[in-house]
Design a protein around this motif. Structure first.
Motif, PDB file in Angstrom:
ATOM      1  N   ALA A   1      11.698 -24.648 -26.597  1.00 46.97           N
ATOM      2  CA  ALA A   1      10.682 -25.091 -24.661  1.00 46.97           C
ATOM      3  C   ALA A   1      10.624 -23.808 -24.083  1.00 46.97           C
ATOM      4  CB  ALA A   1      11.529 -26.367 -23.985  1.00 46.97           C
ATOM      5  N   THR A   2      11.726 -23.484 -23.676  1.00 43.57           N
ATOM      6  CA  THR A   2      12.340 -22.252 -23.029  1.00 43.57           C
ATOM      7  C   THR A   2      11.273 -21.176 -23.202  1.00 43.57           C
ATOM      8  OG1 THR A   2      14.826 -22.813 -21.933  1.00 43.57           O
ATOM      9  CG2 THR A   2      13.870 -21.043 -21.406  1.00 43.57           C
ATOM     10  N   VAL A   3      11.644 -20.586 -24.284  1.00 42.66           N
ATOM     11  CA  VAL A   3      10.611 -19.156 -24.826  1.00 42.66           C
ATOM     12  C   VAL A   3       9.696 -19.250 -25.095  1.00 42.66           C
ATOM     13  CG1 VAL A   3      10.801 -17.783 -27.033  1.00 42.66           C
ATOM     14  CG2 VAL A   3      13.456 -18.869 -26.480  1.00 42.66           C
TER      15      VAL A   3
ATOM     16  N   CYS B   1      14.321 -27.239 -28.209  1.00 39.69           N
ATOM     17  CA  CYS B   1      14.997 -25.866 -28.720  1.00 39.69           C
ATOM     18  C   CYS B   1      14.282 -24.879 -28.093  1.00 39.69           C
ATOM     19  CB  CYS B   1      15.907 -25.479 -29.304  1.00 39.69           C
ATOM     20  SG  CYS B   1      16.815 -27.370 -30.342  1.00 39.69           S
TER      21      CYS B   1
ATOM     22  N   THR C   1      15.910 -14.774 -27.995  1.00 39.95           N
ATOM     23  CA  THR C   1      15.624 -15.153 -26.717  1.00 39.95           C
ATOM     24  C   THR C   1      14.125 -14.096 -26.301  1.00 39.95           C
ATOM     25  OG1 THR C   1      16.606 -16.605 -25.526  1.00 39.95           O
ATOM     26  CG2 THR C   1      15.070 -15.920 -24.572  1.00 39.95           C
ATOM     27  N   ARG C   2      14.656 -12.705 -26.202  1.00 40.78           N
ATOM     28  CA  ARG C   2      14.054 -11.258 -26.022  1.00 40.78           C
ATOM     29  C   ARG C   2      12.593 -11.248 -27.291  1.00 40.78           C
ATOM     30  NH1 ARG C   2      14.151  -6.794 -26.720  1.00 40.78           N
ATOM     31  NH2 ARG C   2      16.334  -6.437 -27.973  1.00 40.78           N
ATOM     32  N   LYS C   3      13.669 -11.233 -28.126  1.00 42.27           N
ATOM     33  CA  LYS C   3      13.053 -10.457 -29.675  1.00 42.27           C
ATOM     34  C   LYS C   3      11.845 -11.455 -30.029  1.00 42.27           C
ATOM     35  CE  LYS C   3      16.760  -7.624 -31.699  1.00 42.27           C
ATOM     36  NZ  LYS C   3      18.169  -7.919 -32.358  1.00 42.27           N
TER      37      LYS C   3
ATOM     38  N   ASP D   1       4.676 -17.899 -19.411  1.00 42.23           N
ATOM     39  CA  ASP D   1       3.740 -17.376 -18.398  1.00 42.23           C
ATOM     40  C   ASP D   1       4.099 -15.755 -18.006  1.00 42.23           C
ATOM     41  OD1 ASP D   1       5.241 -19.830 -16.493  1.00 42.23           O
ATOM     42  OD2 ASP D   1       6.802 -18.930 -16.064  1.00 42.23           O
TER      43      ASP D   1
ATOM     44  N   ASP E   1       0.596 -28.519 -17.603  1.00 45.36           N
ATOM     45  CA  ASP E   1       2.322 -27.770 -18.150  1.00 45.36           C
ATOM     46  C   ASP E   1       2.789 -28.846 -18.587  1.00 45.36           C
ATOM     47  OD1 ASP E   1       0.983 -25.389 -18.678  1.00 45.36           O
ATOM     48  OD2 ASP E   1       0.721 -25.180 -16.725  1.00 45.36           O
TER      49      ASP E   1
ATOM     50  N   ARG F   1       0.677 -15.254 -15.509  1.00 45.89           N
ATOM     51  CA  ARG F   1       1.482 -14.994 -13.982  1.00 45.89           C
ATOM     52  C   ARG F   1       1.719 -13.942 -13.857  1.00 45.89           C
ATOM     53  NH1 ARG F   1       4.731 -20.108 -11.388  1.00 45.89           N
ATOM     54  NH2 ARG F   1       5.287 -21.187 -13.062  1.00 45.89           N
TER      55      ARG F   1
ATOM     56  N   ILE G   1      12.749 -18.792 -33.958  1.00 48.41           N
ATOM     57  CA  ILE G   1      13.676 -17.697 -32.769  1.00 48.41           C
ATOM     58  C   ILE G   1      14.438 -17.045 -33.624  1.00 48.41           C
ATOM     59  CG2 ILE G   1      14.969 -17.847 -30.863  1.00 48.41           C
ATOM     60  CD1 ILE G   1      13.028 -19.988 -29.708  1.00 48.41           C
TER      61      ILE G   1
ATOM     62  N   LYS H   1       7.264 -21.437 -23.062  1.00 49.01           N
ATOM     63  CA  LYS H   1       7.516 -21.108 -21.057  1.00 49.01           C
ATOM     64  C   LYS H   1       7.137 -19.953 -20.821  1.00 49.01           C
ATOM     65  CE  LYS H   1       7.028 -25.682 -19.994  1.00 49.01           C
ATOM     66  NZ  LYS H   1       5.516 -25.992 -20.278  1.00 49.01           N
ATOM     67  N   TYR H   2       8.384 -18.974 -21.739  1.00 53.14           N
ATOM     68  CA  TYR H   2       8.798 -17.677 -20.850  1.00 53.14           C
ATOM     69  C   TYR H   2       6.672 -17.106 -21.221  1.00 53.14           C
ATOM     70  CZ  TYR H   2      13.285 -17.783 -19.087  1.00 53.14           C
ATOM     71  OH  TYR H   2      13.616 -18.592 -18.008  1.00 53.14           O
TER      72      TYR H   2
END
Ligand SMILES: [Ca+2]
Ligand SMILES: [Ca+2]
Ligand SMILES: [Ca+2]
Ligand SMILES: [Ca+2]
Ligand SMILES: [Ca+2]
Lengths: 510, 510
Positions: A138-140, A136, A238-240, A146, A498, A150, A232, A142-143
């Motif tokens: 994972a995506t945060v 749960c 997410t954003r915070k 990134d 990764d 990147r 989280i 990765k961002y």
């Protein structure tokens, strides 16, 4: 033994079969004794050198690799149709081959250029790691990675190799009493301590089974400027979370970047030995050559770690002879007993390990494959056996209990502290394992030529008679030192690593 | 029943406990009968409404949720310290509640704007998918997706939602005879057929256990311009595979982009019902509201799919009563038997499912949680029970056997064809599941306010007395239609869904 350019290679004078160096056609002379092939022998596959009655033992590497399931004639192809595994029934003799031959005096030992992390060991890379307790987050995670990798977030921090988010599919709906929970937390704490990380962020969702606090408490990890944790749910989404985590990494960057490589003894090296996509050449080219390199690492004061328990199954008697104490040998046999139970209760078999690709490459039985796999471990005494993802504390040649499956095995070895991975492959595996660099060693020249952009070294020269095992072993050893000192391996040039973090999932997901 | 603004909520007149709408302090009147709290009752937790002797049954939702493990006084906090699960011993009566109430005549049914894929169903999104047979092709697949999503490769193809690489940690070193292999291949073929994909690339390494050819053969998938397969070993490595795959996607793009949304009946909708990070409010706000929305979907000719077998354990007697045939009921009970065996042989327990977060939120037993979880499934007849990742062919309300763990459960539902996900959460889960959009429904207003950027809808208004279950259910239903027609959910606005593809791994990894 046949000459170096005969169509077939005899590996041991007592063997009943020889391996085809190239495709041998019906009616063609094998180059061994007076044996003529009576059917096609594909490259890497086995040809019978004598008549073997149904039930008779078949030897390769001077060892029994199985029994004939039907009468076999000289010159016939020996494979799945006429050869099957026999249960391991070798006499176990403990601790009889434990002389550490060729140890080099400390003042003459080789060195490498590494990152001194004090009691934390020596790093071969300098990453910032984002560890996740559960899918749960994972995506945060990765961002956040990134954002730095990147979007120019690492500009001016050239000494930092990158920010890597190590995500996975587990972390909740598991029982905290099970091995699955133990293994997952061990992996996470092992990565949290890994000397290839200059800084660590650990991110959870908040309500998962695999809570952050018990990991810190049980493994005595303490938060600091370079080791931060968060969830989280606490941060409000997410954003915070991305913003807070990015700010923490920005704070870490100057001190992580300030660390410099310095000259280090090879005692700072822990080399993970791994094979994936093996073929009939693995056991006769790349694996023995890596075994020679492993011996050189150990003789120079370093550590090498064999793993992949199912792949050494059937050849464990070669390792227990080398165990420095009976306790080390017993621990190995204990793990093999565990595996018998684990596979039995899951409807799997320990002897079905050769994959589709392995079989196509000419490997028939797990014993045959095991003898070839153990060859990676060279000849030095076995100083310790570790459970999955345990921290490797002994120096020298050691073993870790892992599955043979590459990403799961290497994840355990890196959790144990391995800071370089050496990976032999016959079929052509492509992979990387951040934060550790991975060196790929091809077992045969055809595959090396076909996949040259992914293969760091070619051990196929042993089969073609151009190099000896020792020569290739020495090349591997030099590449290990170069890569440990900062030279990029090919999989690093592709930025692999990764997606290959896969903690061993044992037990039920509910 | 208490008034809508009393400190505690009574869910059923026969209940022994009430749920705290907010933190109730010692000495405070609960608002129910003459019960005064005699200790702190945290928000969402249970307060006893009468004296319950040790061993006595405790009711909530009008159902037994467990037994007192010690004498409980009126006004006491009822939780882990004095309440434990009892084994399920409900009388199973099959197919007694199977009247499909309120079905809407076809001509009056609602519609949505979807992508007509003919026999393949109706899409709510238009992605290009990269499916992977094994972890070894994960990195290459991510690079191919990145090439399109991040480097302008989709410019001019505005009708394509993106290229998504669905990677995972498995695919090799598994027995092809096991459920693990069956589930993995079922998931892959289910995604390959999913109507939210306009085109599919399937990428393997080459030597893995989970070969491409048997998947195509067993599930009768045929390669075409919009369904291509390849292996890294055949193509000769990382760069060559990325180039070949990118070229194939470039070839697909014009035709994938050409598809337009058209008006479709709701029979094209398959809604996955899911909850994650549940709390004491889940069963009284968001889940019953989602159940009402599920009923509206079914009445309009669509399909809704309940899942998460361990989460309905203990409340299965409510579902078997609704099974349209005894076979459907028997299949559900068969899966529950399977789960008893699966957890027992893995040292886990079916009744330990409430997570750390669930317990902190006030859920004590699996029965209590199960009754709240089943509420998502509304009241319509149960038309079919599917094994994990089986294609959903029946229309109406159905059940799929999955774990409760969110990514694994939703991956199975999407493999079955679900094209919208509705996800209730009390603690605040953040996730997405490409290629299907995911709508998050908060169970309580505090969490909704705290994580508003990730929560599409707030069902906490039911607890605060501002809306009824039916009103929130109607809002969910409208949001489903809007999102199915192309409106982005919040998790889509964050581009979630690249890391939550987690096929259920059952069995041993060797
Ligand atoms: Ca291997
Ligand atoms: Ca391996
Ligand atoms: Ca996108
Ligand atoms: Ca749940
Ligand atoms: Ca769930």
């Amino acid at each position: 033994m046949a000459s170096l350019d005969s169509p077939a290679i005899l590996l041991n004078p007592i063997d009943d079969v020889a391996a085809a160096r190239r495709k041998i056609r019906p009616g063609e002379f094998t180059g061994i004794d007076d044996i003529i092939a009576c059917e096609i022998i594909p490259r890497g596959h086995k040809v019978a050198l004598r008549a073997i009655p149904a039930g008779g033992e078949v030897r390769k590497f001077g060892q029994v690799i199985g029994r004939a399931t039907q009468d076999i004639l000289p010159g016939q192809h020996v494979h799945l149709q006429n050869l099957a595994v026999v249960e391991s029934q070798h006499e176990h003799r403990f601790s009889v081959d434990i002389e550490a031959k060729g140890m080099i005096p400390p003042e003459d030992c080789r060195t490498f250029m590494g990152y001194d992390r004090g009691a934390g060991g020596v790093g071969t890379r300098n990453f910032i790691g984002i560890l996740t307790t559960v899918n749960c987050s994972a995506t945060v995670s990765k961002y956040i990675a990134d954002h730095f990798n990147r979007s120019g977030g690492l500009d001016g921090f050239d000494n930092v190799d990158g920010v890597v988010a190590l995500t996975h599919g587990g972390g909740c709906a598991i029982s905290m009493k099970t091995e699955g929970y133990l293994y997952l937390t061990r992996v996470i704490q092992g990565y949290a301590r890994h000397p290839n990380f200059g800084g660590i962020l650990m991110i959870g969702l908040g309500c998962e089974t695999n809570q952050i606090a018990p990991i810190l408490e049980h493994y005595k990890l303490e938060e600091s400027n370079r080791f931060r944790t968060m969830t989280i749910q606490q941060l409000g989404g997410t954003r915070k979370t991305i913003e807070a985590a990015s700010e923490m990494i920005r704070e870490m960057l100057p001190s992580v970047n300030a660390v410099k490589r310095t000259r280090q003894p090879l005692s700072g090296l822990k080399v993970a030995l791994e094979c994936g996509g093996s073929d009939g050449y693995s056991g006769i080219t790349a694996n023995p050559a890596l075994g020679h390199a492993s011996d050189l690492i150990v003789r120079n004061g370093g550590t090498s770690c064999l793993a992949e328990t199912p792949e050494i199954y059937g050849a464990e008697h070669l390792l227990t002879r080398r165990a420095t104490t009976p306790e080390v040998a017993e621990k190995l046999l204990g793990r093999i007993d565990w595996w018998r139970d684990y596979t039995a209760r899951n409807g799997a078999e320990l002897n079905n390990n050769p994959s589709h690709g392995n079989k196509a490459g000419g490997l028939t039985t797990i014993l045959e494959k095991s003898l070839g796999a153990v060859a990676k471990g060279g000849s030095m005494p076995l100083r310790a056996v570790y459970e999955y993802a345990e921290i490797i504390r002994e120096r020298g040649f050691v073993f870790m209990d892992t599955p043979g499956y590459d990403p799961v095995a290497v994840t355990g070895q890196i959790a144990g502290g391995c800071n370089v991975v050496c990976f032999t492959t016959g079929r052509g595996s492509v992979s990387g394992y951040k934060p550790a660099p991975c060196i790929k060693i091809a077992t045969n020249t055809d595959m090396y030529d076909h996949m040259q952009e992914d293969m760091d070294l070619n051990a196929g020269t042993i089969a073609t008679g151009d190099e000896s095992i020792e020569q290739v072993g020495a090349r591997i050893f030099e590449r290990i030192i170069a890569v440990a000192s900062g030279e990029k391996s090919l999989s690093e040039s592709y930025d692999y690593g990764d997606n290959e973090f896969v903690p061993w999932q044992v037990g039920a997901v509910t």
